[in-house]
Write a protein that holds these residues in place. Structure first.
Motif, short mmCIF file in Angstrom:
data_model
loop_
_atom_site.label_atom_id
_atom_site.label_comp_id
_atom_site.label_asym_id
_atom_site.label_seq_id
_atom_site.Cartn_x
_atom_site.Cartn_y
_atom_site.Cartn_z
N LEU A 55 -7.92 -2.19 -2.56
CA LEU A 55 -7.80 -1.83 -1.15
C LEU A 55 -8.26 -0.40 -0.92
CD1 LEU A 55 -4.29 -3.42 -0.49
CD2 LEU A 55 -6.54 -4.46 -0.11
N ASN A 60 -4.20 -0.54 4.95
CA ASN A 60 -3.86 -1.49 3.91
C ASN A 60 -3.25 -0.80 2.69
OD1 ASN A 60 -4.80 -3.60 5.46
ND2 ASN A 60 -6.83 -3.63 4.52
N ASP A 146 -11.01 -5.16 0.59
CA ASP A 146 -11.13 -5.05 2.05
C ASP A 146 -12.35 -4.25 2.47
OD1 ASP A 146 -10.19 -2.65 1.10
OD2 ASP A 146 -8.70 -2.36 2.68
N ASP A 166 -13.02 -11.70 0.24
CA ASP A 166 -12.46 -10.89 1.32
C ASP A 166 -10.94 -10.82 1.18
OD1 ASP A 166 -11.92 -9.55 3.65
OD2 ASP A 166 -12.64 -11.13 4.99
N ALA A 168 -8.95 -9.83 3.54
CA ALA A 168 -8.30 -9.96 4.85
C ALA A 168 -7.34 -11.14 4.95
CB ALA A 168 -9.35 -10.03 5.95
#
Length: 424
Positions: A55, A60, A146, A166, A168
């Motif tokens: 991250l 995040n 991310d 990803d 997310a």
């Protein structure tokens, strides 16, 4: 809807009543917060089949590690920023931190999980980071990230043995429902913001510069306990007509515009929007002010309409409702027109970012809105607006916790200089 008078300020507020009140602690238990966040994040990783998270996004990293970071949005373009690595089989994240001072760090990470800075904007920095990842992440693991810097993309398989996925879906799912201590942090961030804004509004006068308002806001919020200024404060003077305003290439009203040395004038309509963080968790505060005078009858009617829209949206806000339900309620209350800017939204989530998922009424489309079901414990910022040619309009923001039976407010700020209607 009824009106009440606050003993603290002597001004009239709208008393909107939800259905459920949560027992929010006055002071967050940060150890419990980090522990419960870790459980949620690891569960989301398991659901997505992710073995490791890398991250880079400030929000995040703050979420995963429990630190605060003073640069916020300004740090997105900064070569020195924190990085987190979360492993599925390790309850503690690894944190790579440029400096401790100013981070308001309260993390209880073991010493072997605290690392020095990594410089992922540079090829040399990525090469060093790759050596560390080799020691932390097993070969063949599914890695999610991310963000990828240019140097990380150039490194290719030298950094990750297979292309990362990803992050997310995993991070977003974990962040959606807040623990009671995260709610307490957001509420405290709102309280700090509202106290600072109240002092600014009380002294607001023609001749003050927008940048001076920003300076006063930042100074006061940090005195009150803020740990981060999330973005450049907005004190935007709204145009009374299309002929006078700044507009986007698609013909939409431009918001936000950068704060400048412009002096505010008698009668200016200001759309305000400010955000700070308290130990990593954000406020998001917006109101409409009129400089040095009361609203005209037309301006008062715009506030009344805005309030009706908020009431209509809150009437359908509860666990099990969808983004689409709120969008339809807002549109019906506004007479069939969507009461939000096309490049913005009716509402959004909030947490370690001032605007998180879900985003209501965006170009994700109606199907997406109708399929996004609210869970209990989600935080929601509502920010409809009312504008028509000939006046500066009205915009404001309200933050609520979605509960099983309805919602609970986290914001408590008056609507001066507008008169609040009494009764329904």
């Amino acid at each position: 809807m009824t009106a009440t008078t606050s003993a603290r300020s002597g001004v009239t507020r709208i008393a909107r009543t939800g259905h459920t009140w949560l027992d929010i602690p006055e002071k967050p238990d940060f150890a419990r917060l980090r522990r419960e966040v870790g459980v949620r994040l690891h569960a989301a990783m398991a659901d997505q089949g992710v073995d490791a998270l890398v991250l880079l996004g400030n929000g995040n990293v703050m979420y995963a590690t429990g630190i605060s970071w003073p640069l916020a949005d300004a740090g997105l373009s900064h070569v020195e920023r924190p990085v987190a690595v979360v492993l599925a089989d390790d309850e503690h994240p690894h944190l790579f931190l440029p400096f401790r001072e100013g981070s308001a760090m309260e993390s209880d990470l073991p010493d072997d999980h605290l690392h020095g800075p990594v410089y992922l904007e540079f090829d040399e920095g990525v090469a060093e980071f790759a050596k560390t990842l080799t020691q932390l992440i097993p070969a063949g693991a599914t890695v999610a990230t991310d963000e990828l810097t240019g140097a990380m993309r150039r490194a290719g398989s030298a950094l990750f043995s297979s292309a990362p996925v990803d992050a997310a879906p995993a991070v977003g799912a974990a962040k959606l429902v807040k623990t009671i201590d995260q709610v307490a942090c957001v509420r405290r961030a709102c309280q700090i913001t509202e106290q600072a804004v109240a002092e600014i509004q009380k002294s607001l006068a023609p001749g003050e510069r927008q940048i001076d308002l920003s300076a006063e806001f930042v100074r006061r919020t940090f005195e009150l306990g803020a740990t981060t200024n999330m973005f450049d404060s907005i004190w935007q003077v709204m145009p009374s007509s299309r002929a006078e305003g700044t507009w986007t290439t698609t013909g939409d009203l431009a918001l936000p515009l950068l704060t400048t040395e412009r002096e505010i004038q008698q009668g200016d309509v200001l759309w305000t929007d400010v955000s700070i963080a308290y130990h990593g968790y954000c406020s998001d505060h917006g109101r409409t002010w009129i400089v040095g005078q009361d609203p005209t009858p037309t301006q008062q009617k715009q506030f009344d309409k805005w309030s009706e829209i908020v009431d209509a949206v809150l009437a359908v806000t509860k666990a099990g409702a969808t983004c689409g339900d709120l969008g339809r309620a807002a549109t019906a209350a506004a007479g069939g027109e969507k009461p939000w800017l096309p490049h913005f939204y009716l509402g959004h989530g909030i947490g370690t970012g001032a605007a998180e998922m879900p985003m209501i009424g965006t170009d994700l489309g109606q199907t997406w809105d109708d399929n996004f079901v609210f869970p209990a414990g989600m935080l929601l910022v509502l920010e409809p607006l009312v504008w028509e040619d000939g006046t500066g309009g009205y915009r404001g923001e309200e933050i609520v916790v979605v509960t099983e039976g309805g919602w609970m407010p986290l914001t408590d700020y008056p609507y001066d200089p507008y008169e609040v209607p009494r009764g329904n």
